[in-house]
Write a protein that holds these residues in place. Structure first.
Motif, short mmCIF file in Angstrom:
data_model
loop_
_atom_site.label_atom_id
_atom_site.label_comp_id
_atom_site.label_asym_id
_atom_site.label_seq_id
_atom_site.Cartn_x
_atom_site.Cartn_y
_atom_site.Cartn_z
N GLY A 43 0.92 6.35 3.30
CA GLY A 43 2.36 6.37 3.14
C GLY A 43 2.94 6.67 1.89
O GLY A 43 2.64 6.04 0.89
N VAL A 44 3.99 7.51 1.65
CA VAL A 44 4.45 8.00 0.58
C VAL A 44 6.15 7.95 0.72
O VAL A 44 6.79 8.53 1.69
CB VAL A 44 4.31 9.47 -0.04
CG1 VAL A 44 4.91 9.56 -1.31
CG2 VAL A 44 2.84 9.34 -0.63
N ALA A 45 6.92 7.00 -0.14
CA ALA A 45 8.32 6.82 0.01
C ALA A 45 8.82 7.55 -1.26
O ALA A 45 8.50 7.56 -2.38
CB ALA A 45 8.69 5.44 0.24
N GLY A 94 0.96 -1.33 -0.11
CA GLY A 94 -0.02 0.05 -0.24
C GLY A 94 0.80 1.23 0.08
O GLY A 94 0.38 2.49 -0.08
N LEU A 95 1.93 1.28 -0.16
CA LEU A 95 2.92 2.41 -0.08
C LEU A 95 3.29 2.74 -1.35
O LEU A 95 3.09 2.21 -2.18
CB LEU A 95 4.49 1.81 0.68
CG LEU A 95 5.33 2.83 0.73
CD1 LEU A 95 4.90 3.96 2.11
CD2 LEU A 95 6.70 2.54 0.83
N TYR A 96 3.11 4.22 -1.57
CA TYR A 96 3.30 4.83 -2.89
C TYR A 96 4.94 5.25 -3.05
O TYR A 96 5.20 5.96 -1.96
CB TYR A 96 2.44 5.98 -2.88
CG TYR A 96 0.99 5.61 -3.21
CD1 TYR A 96 0.39 5.42 -4.28
CD2 TYR A 96 0.20 5.47 -2.05
CE1 TYR A 96 -0.87 5.00 -4.41
CE2 TYR A 96 -1.27 5.39 -2.09
CZ TYR A 96 -1.97 4.78 -3.38
OH TYR A 96 -3.20 4.43 -3.64
N ARG A 97 5.22 4.56 -3.86
CA ARG A 97 6.77 5.11 -4.07
C ARG A 97 7.04 6.20 -5.24
O ARG A 97 6.47 5.59 -6.32
CB ARG A 97 7.93 3.78 -4.23
CG ARG A 97 9.23 3.94 -4.24
CD ARG A 97 9.97 2.84 -4.05
NE ARG A 97 9.83 2.08 -2.94
CZ ARG A 97 10.47 2.16 -1.66
NH1 ARG A 97 11.10 3.31 -1.62
NH2 ARG A 97 9.99 1.50 -0.75
N VAL A 98 7.78 7.26 -4.99
CA VAL A 98 8.17 8.16 -6.10
C VAL A 98 9.61 8.01 -6.26
O VAL A 98 10.47 8.10 -5.54
CB VAL A 98 7.71 9.71 -5.32
CG1 VAL A 98 8.40 10.48 -6.40
CG2 VAL A 98 6.42 9.70 -5.24
#
Length: 478
Positions: A414-416, A364-368
């Motif tokens: 959550g965004v990484a 569910g984490l969004y990774r940029v």
């Protein structure tokens, strides 16, 4: 005695960029003269350079960790930090640079050829460079970017025109010693040659190099003996010369079977099928050797080989062999395409390339990921709220927030930013203006403006907060 090393693993680290400086100019009767923090210096690169004077990778075998110097931090008074010094690593001609997975990164052939193994980090901007009409007095500066790290494998492939291959004690070292000025170790036991030897031969107007490759045995392509360790040194040669022993004392061996075995090993190694071959029947000064050479010569010629009968000890047949090799080398050089002018390849970015990607992972984490967002994160001092707000503004202008909404991100997700091993993770809160705008307009120091009553300043600041909160409440991201 110098040890020959032709394969090493090297750990290189470029210098980090220096931090920018946050400073305010002060002088008598002018305590707030504006920002004057200088920029940090650039980190030094790690550069591999071909040097003809270097013939082995021994230095890197003993000292595999190399690091360039870092840039110095900026200082007040608009003084920029000093750039780090590049680290120049000389390597032999013919060095192949690979990553740990075996992918070729560079093939370094020719004096002065260079390859940047690790790039130095960018220096951070000082608050003087960050100031603008809207942001008159930034209270922060950007950090320097860490230098690049890379684990590489250096593999030396000898650059020679002719390669002598054959069984141990076939007379390869003796042959190269009489054809050139090379002085390899010569003895009457197998595996005398433990490293490739290079010699320069002059035949008429042609000058060429000849390499004596350590002896091959059955199974060399699978690592038996020294074959697998040194077969790479024949890859660049224009012609392969089979040196066959006609005076061997081993009853189960003969020149033809030796040739078949060596050819099979070369075939198993691969990539050498297009090289022209010659056969040298050596040691014809021995009576039995001369007779055996005359017996097998017709068989070898019927296979299409050009055969030479020589004696390295008696110096018999060497001149004819030397000129024949020169002729083949000259033809090979003439057949190579002429060197083309250097071409510059321009690869413009696609019109729809945003410069970053947003992906949702299984947890569910969004990774940029992207060069700019990741660099901006590394340059941010997270202990400074104003610097964090500046990062938020940059990401918003780049379109990261918009893409997160398109990807389905909701408030609190959550965004990484960055790779898994070095990411900054935070809980995302969608905003109209970057989050730190809620605290006031960053970089504006009202002490630089016309004096206003304290009551008026408090009212203006409260009005700005109310307006920001109103816009935030009215914003619907979905």
């Amino acid at each position: 005695m110098t040890t020959f090393v032709d394969r090493v693993e090297l750990h290189v680290a470029a210098g980090s960029g220096g931090h920018g400086c946050a400073s305010v100019h002060r002088e008598k009767f002018k305590p707030l003269g504006g920002p004057d923090g200088g920029n940090g210096g650039q980190g030094g690169d790690v550069i591999l350079v071909v040097d003809q004077a270097v013939t082995t990778l021994l230095d890197y075998h003993h000292s595999p960790h190399r690091k360039a110097t870092s840039g110095k931090p900026g200082e007040g008074g608009n003084r920029s930090g000093k750039d780090g010094q590049d680290l120049i690593l000389p390597v032999p001609d013919g060095t192949v640079v690979q990553d740990k997975a075996g992918n070729v990164l560079a093939d370094l052939v020719g004096q002065g050829t260079t390859y940047v193994a690790a790039e130095g980090g960018r220096g951070g901007l000082g608050n003087a460079a960050l100031s603008s009409a809207r942001r008159k007095a930034p209270g922060f500066a950007l950090l320097g970017v860490p230098g690049g790290l890379q684990d590489i494998v250096l593999e030396l492939k000898t650059v020679a025109d002719v390669a002598l291959v054959g069984y141990p004690s076939a007379g390869k070292s003796s042959l190269i010693s009489v054809l050139s000025a090379a002085k390899p170790k010569i003895a009457d036991y197998p595996f005398t040659t433990l490293v490739p030897n290079l010699g320069v031969v002059t035949a008429g107007s042609t000058v060429y190099t000849i390499a004596d490759v350590p002896g091959l045995i059955p199974g060399a392509s699978q690592g038996k003996g020294l074959g697998l360790e040194f077969l790479r040194h024949v890859e660049r040669c224009s012609v392969l010369v089979h040196v066959l022993d006609t005076a061997t004392l081993e009853s189960e061996r003969d020149p033809v079977s030796d040739l078949d075995i060596i050819e099979e090993e070369l075939k198993q190694y691969g990539g050498l099928g297009d090289r022209p071959r010659m056969v040298v029947l050596n040691k014809i000064d021995v009576p039995d050797g001369k007779d055996l050479a005359e017996m097998v010569r017709p068989e070898l010629e019927s296979r299409g080989y050009r055969v030479f009968e020589v004696s390295a000890v008696a110096h018999t047949g060497l001149k004819e062999l030397s000129f024949a090799l020169a002729d083949v080398v000259a033809k090979g050089r003439a057949a190579k395409p002429t060197e083309e002018a250097t071409r510059i390849v321009i690869r413009p970015k696609a019109v729809d390339d945003a410069g970053f990607t947003v992906a949702r992972e299984e947890d569910g984490l969004y990774r940029v990921r992207g060069e700019k967002p990741e660099r901006w994160v590394r340059q941010t001092d997270f202990s400074n709220d104003e610097a964090v707000g500046y990062l938020a503004d940059r990401l918003s202008r780049l379109g990261v927030e918009t893409e997160l909404m398109k990807a389905g991100a909701r408030s609190g997700d959550g965004v990484a930013i960055g790779p898994e091993e070095n990411a900054v993770v935070f809980d995302w809160e969608p905003t109209v203006m970057a989050g730190a705008e809620m605290l006031g307009r960053r970089g504006e120091d009202h002490r630089l403006d016309e004096p206003r009553p304290a009551t008026q300043r408090r009212r203006d600041k409260q009005a700005e907060r109310d307006e920001a909160e109103k816009e935030y409440d009215d914003f619907e991201p979905f």
